[in-house]
Design a protein around this motif. Structure first.
Motif, PDB file in Angstrom:
ATOM      1  N   ALA A 120      85.263  21.079 -50.052  1.00 11.22           N
ATOM      2  CA  ALA A 120      84.003  20.538 -49.536  1.00 11.22           C
ATOM      3  C   ALA A 120      83.345  19.649 -50.584  1.00 11.22           C
ATOM      4  O   ALA A 120      82.803  18.586 -50.261  1.00 11.22           O
ATOM      5  N   SER A 121      83.408  20.061 -51.851  1.00 14.68           N
ATOM      6  CA  SER A 121      82.848  19.233 -52.924  1.00 14.68           C
ATOM      7  C   SER A 121      83.562  17.888 -53.002  1.00 14.68           C
ATOM      8  O   SER A 121      82.934  16.836 -53.161  1.00 14.68           O
ATOM      9  N   ILE A 122      84.899  17.912 -52.889  1.00 10.84           N
ATOM     10  CA  ILE A 122      85.658  16.672 -52.936  1.00 10.84           C
ATOM     11  C   ILE A 122      85.269  15.772 -51.770  1.00 10.84           C
ATOM     12  O   ILE A 122      85.062  14.556 -51.934  1.00 10.84           O
ATOM     13  N   LEU A 123      85.128  16.349 -50.593  1.00 11.03           N
ATOM     14  CA  LEU A 123      84.817  15.548 -49.408  1.00 11.03           C
ATOM     15  C   LEU A 123      83.402  14.983 -49.446  1.00 11.03           C
ATOM     16  O   LEU A 123      83.134  13.943 -48.839  1.00 11.03           O
ATOM     17  N   VAL A 124      82.497  15.652 -50.143  1.00  9.43           N
ATOM     18  CA  VAL A 124      81.165  15.062 -50.340  1.00  9.43           C
ATOM     19  C   VAL A 124      81.305  13.740 -51.091  1.00  9.43           C
ATOM     20  O   VAL A 124      80.640  12.748 -50.775  1.00  9.43           O
ATOM     21  N   PRO A 166      87.023   3.865 -64.099  1.00  9.57           N
ATOM     22  CA  PRO A 166      87.733   4.766 -64.995  1.00  9.57           C
ATOM     23  C   PRO A 166      88.133   6.032 -64.260  1.00  9.57           C
ATOM     24  O   PRO A 166      87.296   6.717 -63.704  1.00  9.57           O
ATOM     25  N   MET A 167      89.443   6.317 -64.182  1.00  8.27           N
ATOM     26  CA  MET A 167      89.894   7.462 -63.407  1.00  8.27           C
ATOM     27  C   MET A 167      90.006   8.684 -64.311  1.00  8.27           C
ATOM     28  O   MET A 167      90.431   8.611 -65.427  1.00  8.27           O
ATOM     29  N   LYS A 168      89.752   9.865 -63.788  1.00  7.49           N
ATOM     30  CA  LYS A 168      89.914  11.074 -64.533  1.00  7.49           C
ATOM     31  C   LYS A 168      90.485  12.205 -63.869  1.00  7.49           C
ATOM     32  O   LYS A 168      90.068  12.406 -62.891  1.00  7.49           O
ATOM     33  N   ALA A 184      73.976  16.931 -54.844  1.00  5.31           N
ATOM     34  CA  ALA A 184      73.177  16.460 -55.980  1.00  5.31           C
ATOM     35  C   ALA A 184      73.996  15.527 -56.859  1.00  5.31           C
ATOM     36  O   ALA A 184      73.492  14.511 -57.358  1.00  5.31           O
ATOM     37  N   VAL A 185      75.275  15.844 -57.054  1.00  8.06           N
ATOM     38  CA  VAL A 185      76.153  14.965 -57.827  1.00  8.06           C
ATOM     39  C   VAL A 185      76.290  13.618 -57.134  1.00  8.06           C
ATOM     40  O   VAL A 185      76.271  12.559 -57.780  1.00  8.06           O
ATOM     41  N   ALA A 186      76.429  13.628 -55.809  1.00  7.75           N
ATOM     42  CA  ALA A 186      76.549  12.378 -55.054  1.00  7.75           C
ATOM     43  C   ALA A 186      75.312  11.504 -55.236  1.00  7.75           C
ATOM     44  O   ALA A 186      75.417  10.280 -55.421  1.00  7.75           O
ATOM     45  N   LEU A 187      74.144  12.108 -55.196  1.00  7.78           N
ATOM     46  CA  LEU A 187      72.905  11.344 -55.421  1.00  7.78           C
ATOM     47  C   LEU A 187      72.863  10.807 -56.852  1.00  7.78           C
ATOM     48  O   LEU A 187      72.433   9.670 -57.091  1.00  7.78           O
ATOM     49  N   LEU A 188      73.322  11.629 -57.802  1.00  4.38           N
ATOM     50  CA  LEU A 188      73.359  11.194 -59.198  1.00  4.38           C
ATOM     51  C   LEU A 188      74.312  10.014 -59.374  1.00  4.38           C
ATOM     52  O   LEU A 188      73.989   9.047 -60.076  1.00  4.38           O
ATOM     53  N   THR A 234      83.771  16.172 -56.958  1.00  3.43           N
ATOM     54  CA  THR A 234      83.013  15.172 -56.202  1.00  3.43           C
ATOM     55  C   THR A 234      83.345  13.774 -56.693  1.00  3.43           C
ATOM     56  O   THR A 234      83.503  12.839 -55.900  1.00  3.43           O
ATOM     57  N   LEU A 235      83.459  13.630 -57.995  1.00  6.40           N
ATOM     58  CA  LEU A 235      83.804  12.336 -58.575  1.00  6.40           C
ATOM     59  C   LEU A 235      85.194  11.889 -58.129  1.00  6.40           C
ATOM     60  O   LEU A 235      85.411  10.709 -57.822  1.00  6.40           O
ATOM     61  N   SER A 236      86.139  12.814 -58.053  1.00  5.90           N
ATOM     62  CA  SER A 236      87.490  12.471 -57.604  1.00  5.90           C
ATOM     63  C   SER A 236      87.473  11.955 -56.172  1.00  5.90           C
ATOM     64  O   SER A 236      88.119  10.952 -55.857  1.00  5.90           O
ATOM     65  N   GLY A 237      86.749  12.658 -55.301  1.00  3.60           N
ATOM     66  CA  GLY A 237      86.669  12.202 -53.915  1.00  3.60           C
ATOM     67  C   GLY A 237      86.072  10.820 -53.818  1.00  3.60           C
ATOM     68  O   GLY A 237      86.543   9.966 -53.040  1.00  3.60           O
ATOM     69  N   PHE A 238      85.027  10.572 -54.603  1.00  2.00           N
ATOM     70  CA  PHE A 238      84.371   9.270 -54.580  1.00  2.00           C
ATOM     71  C   PHE A 238      85.291   8.165 -55.084  1.00  2.00           C
ATOM     72  O   PHE A 238      85.426   7.112 -54.454  1.00  2.00           O
ATOM     73  N   LEU A 239      85.945   8.389 -56.207  1.00  2.00           N
ATOM     74  CA  LEU A 239      86.791   7.356 -56.804  1.00  2.00           C
ATOM     75  C   LEU A 239      88.015   7.053 -55.954  1.00  2.00           C
ATOM     76  O   LEU A 239      88.341   5.886 -55.701  1.00  2.00           O
TER      77      LEU A 239
END
Length: 358
Positions: free
Chosen positions: A190-194, A351-353, A255-259, A51-56
Motif C-alpha cells: 500500500a505504501s508503494i502504491l501511494v 536518482p534511483m535507490k 505524508a511522504v507523498a505530500l513531502l 513510497t519513493l520507489s513507487g513514485f520513481l
C-alpha cells in the motif's frame, strides 16, 4: 510555484537523494542506536523508501510512455536486474561466508533462510538472521515484477489509460489495507502504491494543479514541519489508532507523498536536501542500507550494546563499504544494464535507490 510544464521537463529530482540519506541513517540508528533514538521511530524510514520507489518507477514508466509511445518490459527488467542484484548477491555471499567462517551458519538460522533469500522471498523469513535487513528487497522485487506488466496492460485501453490507472491504484490500496488484517505484509505494498498514485496525479495536468499549492515556499515550510511532527509522534499516533500499524503506515505514506510534492520545487529545502554531503550519502544509500548489519558486527566487539557510538560507528563503516560498492559494483553494473536495455529510457532521470531501495 512549480508549473506543470517545468515539472515534466525535470530530468532530475536532486532533493530525493537527501531524503534517501536521512531514511537510511534513521533505519541504522533505529537498529543500533538504543532507546535514546526511540522517539525518532527510524524503523518507518523503510516506508519512505517504499513510497519513493513507487513514485520513481511510475514516473519513469510515464515518461517512457510519453516519449516513445510504448513501454519496454525487457528494458525495464534489465535495468532493475543490474541495479539491484549485483550488490544484493555480493553482500549475501559475503554475509554467508563470514557467518560460516564464524561457525554460526546453522545457529544464526541463515542456512534455513538462504533458499528464500536466493529467490527474493526475504519478507517471508519471520525470524532474525544476519541478513534480515533485506526483507524490504523481497517486497520491492515483487512490485518491480508485477507493476510494469499492469501498467502495460492498462495502456491497451488507449486514451482512457490514465483514468483506468487512477481508479486501479486507489482500489488496490484499499484492497491491500483490508487484506492486512490477515496478512500484515500487504500494508507495505500500500505504501508503494501511494507513491505510484502520486506519480500518476502529478503527471496529469489536473492532478498537478490540485497539488501545485504545495510547491509554494510557505506551503513547503508547513509540509516539512508537519512531516517532522508526524515522524516524532508515530508511537503516540499508533496508540491513538488502536495499537496496530495497518492505519499508521498508509497515513505515513500519504505524508511522504505530500513531502515529495513539496521538495521537488526549488527553494531552501531542496537545496538543503541536495547539498553535496546529503547527495553523497543518498546515492550510496542502497549499499549502506544492506551492509549495516555487517558494519554493526564489526562494532560489536568494541560496543556490544546499542548506543549512539555504535550507531555512528556502524553508519561510518557501512558508508565506507557503500563507497567501495558504489564505485566498483553499482556504477559499472548500472551502466552495463543500460547498454543491454538497448536504447530504452534510463535511470538518468531521477536518482534511483533503494532500500530499499529503487
Amino acid at each position: 510555484m512549480l508549473t506543470h510544464d517545468r515539472y515534466l521537463a525535470l530530468t532530475r529530482l536532486p532533493a530525493l537523494d537527501g531524503l534517501r540519506a536521512l531514511a537510511a541513517l534513521a533505519v541504522v540508528f533505529f537498529h543500533h542506536g538504543g532507546p535514546v533514538f526511540d522517539r525518532l521511530q527510524g524503523w518507518i524510514g523503510v516506508q519512505l523508501f517504499f513510497t519513493l520507489s513507487g513514485f520513481l518507477i511510475t514516473t519513469l514508466l510515464l515518461r517512457e510512455e510519453r516519449d516513445t509511445g510504448r513501454i519496454s518490459l525487457r528494458g525495464f527488467y534489465l535495468r532493475r536486474t543490474f541495479r539491484i542484484m549485483p550488490v544484493y548477491f555480493l553482500l549475501l555471499g559475503l554475509t554467508t561466508l563470514f557467518v560460516t567462517l564464524g561457525g554460526r551458519f546453522t545457529s544464526s538460522r541463515l542456512a534455513e533462510a538462504l533458499p528464500l533469500y536466493l529467490v527474493f522471498c526475504n519478507e517471508l523469513v519471520d525470524y532474525n538472521t544476519p541478513f534480515g535487513i533485506s526483507w524490504t528487497l523481497g517486497v520491492e522485487e515483487k512490485f518491480y515484477l508485477v507493476w510494469p506488466v499492469l501498467f502495460l496492460l492498462t495502456a491497451a485501453v488507449g486514451v482512457k489509460a490514465t483514468g483506468c490507472r487512477l481508479l486501479l491504484v486507489p482500489a488496490a490500496i484499499a484492497g491491500l489495507l483490508l487484506a492486512a488484517e490477515w496478512s500484515p505484509l500487504t500494508v507495505h505494498y500500500a505504501s508503494i502504491l501511494v507513491g505510484c498514485l502520486l506519480a500518476l496525479v502529478l503527471h496529469h495536468p489536473t492532478g498537478f494543479a490540485i497539488l501545485r499549492p504545495l510547491t509554494h515556499p510557505a506551503a513547503i515550510a508547513l509540509v516539512v514541519a508537519g512531516f517532522l511532527v508526524l515522524q516524532f509522534n508515530i508511537g503516540p499516533l499508533r496508540t491513538l489508532l488502536g495499537g496496530g500499524w495497518t492505519l499508521v503506515v498508509p497515513l505515513y505514506a500519504v505524508a511522504v507523498a505530500l513531502l515529495l510534492t513539496a521538495v521537488i520545487a526549488p527553494g531552501p529545502v531542496q537545496r538543503a536536501l541536495s547539498c553535496k554531503p546529503m547527495a553523497f550519502v543518498g546515492k550510496r544509500s542502497y549499499s549502506l542500507y544492506l551492509s549495516q548489519s555487517m558494519a554493526a558486527s564489526v562494532m560489536s566487539p568494541l560496543v556490544p550494546e546499542p548506543s549512539t557510538i555504535k550507531a555512528l560507528g556502524a553508519s561510518l563503516i557501512a558508508l565506507g563499504i557503500a563507497c567501495l560498492l558504489y564505485r566498483w559494483v553499482e556504477t559499472p553494473a548500472i551502466r552495463y544494464g543500460r547498454r543491454l536495455a538497448d536504447g530504452g529510457t534510463t535511470d538518468r532521470f531521477l536518482p534511483m535507490k533503494q532500500p530499499g531501495h529503487s
